[in-house]
Scaffold this motif. Structure first.
Motif, PDB file in Angstrom:
ATOM      1  N   PHE A 272     -24.118   8.913  20.162  1.00  0.00           N
ATOM      2  CA  PHE A 272     -23.182   8.868  21.287  1.00  0.00           C
ATOM      3  C   PHE A 272     -23.451   7.724  22.268  1.00  0.00           C
ATOM      4  CE2 PHE A 272     -23.442  13.366  19.963  1.00  0.00           C
ATOM      5  CZ  PHE A 272     -22.125  13.515  19.534  1.00  0.00           C
ATOM      6  N   GLY A 273     -24.541   6.980  22.075  1.00  0.00           N
ATOM      7  CA  GLY A 273     -24.778   5.806  22.906  1.00  0.00           C
ATOM      8  C   GLY A 273     -23.914   4.644  22.454  1.00  0.00           C
ATOM      9  N   GLY A 274     -24.102   3.504  23.074  1.00  0.00           N
ATOM     10  CA  GLY A 274     -23.358   2.322  22.673  1.00  0.00           C
ATOM     11  C   GLY A 274     -23.812   1.821  21.313  1.00  0.00           C
ATOM     12  N   PRO A 275     -23.038   0.933  20.675  1.00  0.00           N
ATOM     13  CA  PRO A 275     -23.430   0.414  19.358  1.00  0.00           C
ATOM     14  C   PRO A 275     -24.800  -0.247  19.338  1.00  0.00           C
ATOM     15  CG  PRO A 275     -21.135  -0.094  19.804  1.00  0.00           C
ATOM     16  CD  PRO A 275     -21.691   0.490  21.074  1.00  0.00           C
ATOM     17  N   GLY A 276     -25.229  -0.823  20.442  1.00  0.00           N
ATOM     18  CA  GLY A 276     -26.538  -1.470  20.476  1.00  0.00           C
ATOM     19  C   GLY A 276     -27.617  -0.638  21.130  1.00  0.00           C
ATOM     20  N   TRP A 277     -27.363   0.662  21.300  1.00  0.00           N
ATOM     21  CA  TRP A 277     -28.319   1.519  22.016  1.00  0.00           C
ATOM     22  C   TRP A 277     -29.666   1.553  21.311  1.00  0.00           C
ATOM     23  CZ3 TRP A 277     -31.303   5.796  20.998  1.00  0.00           C
ATOM     24  CH2 TRP A 277     -31.814   6.475  22.105  1.00  0.00           C
ATOM     25  N   GLN A 278     -30.734   1.480  22.116  1.00  0.00           N
ATOM     26  CA  GLN A 278     -32.096   1.591  21.612  1.00  0.00           C
ATOM     27  C   GLN A 278     -32.865   2.546  22.516  1.00  0.00           C
ATOM     28  OE1 GLN A 278     -33.434   0.336  18.850  1.00  0.00           O
ATOM     29  NE2 GLN A 278     -31.571  -0.773  18.270  1.00  0.00           N
ATOM     30  N   PRO A 279     -33.761   3.353  21.949  1.00  0.00           N
ATOM     31  CA  PRO A 279     -34.561   4.249  22.805  1.00  0.00           C
ATOM     32  C   PRO A 279     -35.486   3.444  23.712  1.00  0.00           C
ATOM     33  CG  PRO A 279     -35.403   4.249  20.555  1.00  0.00           C
ATOM     34  CD  PRO A 279     -34.111   3.473  20.528  1.00  0.00           C
ATOM     35  N   ALA A 280     -35.763   4.002  24.859  1.00  0.00           N
ATOM     36  CA  ALA A 280     -36.659   3.327  25.788  1.00  0.00           C
ATOM     37  C   ALA A 280     -38.046   3.216  25.164  1.00  0.00           C
ATOM     38  CB  ALA A 280     -36.739   4.099  27.100  1.00  0.00           C
ATOM     39  N   PRO A 281     -38.711   2.081  25.327  1.00  0.00           N
ATOM     40  CA  PRO A 281     -40.075   1.950  24.777  1.00  0.00           C
ATOM     41  C   PRO A 281     -41.009   2.931  25.461  1.00  0.00           C
ATOM     42  CG  PRO A 281     -39.566   0.113  26.248  1.00  0.00           C
ATOM     43  CD  PRO A 281     -38.289   0.875  26.067  1.00  0.00           C
TER      44      PRO A 281
END
Length: 298
Positions: A272-281
């Motif tokens: 459900f995030g954006g196409p480039g979503w990445q988890p926070a480090p």
């Protein structure tokens, strides 16, 4: 529920689609771009786009069965009715175009929706066959139009308006038309506006979502003018002309990311995030403070 007698706009437009595509191909061959790209067309790419368009007709017919059932149920429940008259049709077209803007914008910023819409952006060419590169999973748009049905717009009238919107957008998929008359460019979606939408440069990403009208983008802050020549395609292009892979590659990427995810928060972000979503480090521990010297020590 009586069904309004409205024409099949897409069916009646097919001869014009074919004729305009032939005209564009001839134009490209006779007058190639100055940079030598005769080449608004590539045979494999164009064939893939046409195949995707033909496939979408089949899959759209299947998806329409549950969607029409839902729309019909909502229409029967609402006490409101919008008559199909000569003066209400333009108003319904305007309302459908407004909700199309939000549907289109949503399909760019929510990854599971982008997995459907990415198909249309997967070509590195921009020509009239690109307009035919339609998804096979277009079951994701219907919730955006529920307010129209709830307000009494007949499902057949909504289908007519959606077809008009789709047909209008065919001609704006071309590099052969430069910027147009300024008042027209201010109000309506044009090839210049839509080239920006299909570009992969950072400043052009997620801009110019309008269908027929570009004023929605101007109102809601998503409009950008065409300045530099667009580079078409995706930020991470796919190297396949296989229609099945074109239709499903982003769903496969989501599945891989879900398999590798380490928690439910990451799984939700991957879908459900954006196409480039990445988890926070992960947070890094702060370095221990150096011991302070004792005052007066030798």
């Amino acid at each position: 529920m009586s069904t309004p007698n409205l024409p099949d706009v897409v069916l009646w437009s097919i001869p014009a689609f074919v004729l305009l595509t032939i005209v564009e191909i001839v134009s490209v061959r006779l007058h190639p771009d100055e940079d030598g790209a005769a080449a608004g067309y590539d045979t494999k790419d164009a064939t893939t786009s046409v195949t995707m368009g033909l496939g979408s007709l089949v899959f759209d017919f299947l998806w329409k069965i549950p969607i029409v059932a839902i729309y019909t149920a909502v229409y029967e429940l609402t006490p409101l009715r919008v008559p199909v008259l000569w003066w209400t049709i333009p108003l319904m077209l305007l309302a459908q175009d407004f909700f199309y803007y939000w549907s289109h914008r949503g399909h760019h910023v929510i990854r599971i929706l982008w997995a459907c819409h990415v198909v249309h952006h997967s070509s590195r060419k921009f020509n009239l066959t690109t307009a035919l590169r339609q998804p096979w999973t277009s079951v994701t748009s219907w919730p955006f139009y529920l307010p129209l049905i709830a307000c009494g717009v007949h499902p057949a009238a909504l289908a007519f308006c959606s077809s008009v919107n789709l047909v209008y957008q065919f001609w704006i998929h071309t590099e052969r038309i430069d910027k147009m008359w300024r008042p027209f460019e201010f109000l309506f979606n044009t090839p210049s506006h839509h080239r920006v939408h299909h570009a992969s440069q950072g400043g052009y990403l997620d801009r110019n979502f309008g269908g027929i009208l570009i004023v929605w983008d101007r109102l809601f802050g998503s409009w950008v003018a065409e300045v530099e020549r667009p580079v078409f395609g995706l930020t991470k292009n796919i190297s396949t002309h296989n229609p099945l892979r074109v239709a499903t590659h982003e769903y496969a990427a989501i599945a891989r990311d879900l398999k590798a995810a380490t928690g439910w928060r990451e799984r939700a972000g991957r879908v459900f995030g954006g196409p480039g979503w990445q988890p926070a480090p992960p947070a890094q521990p702060e370095p221990a403070a150096a011991p302070q010297p004792v005052e007066g020590a030798a």
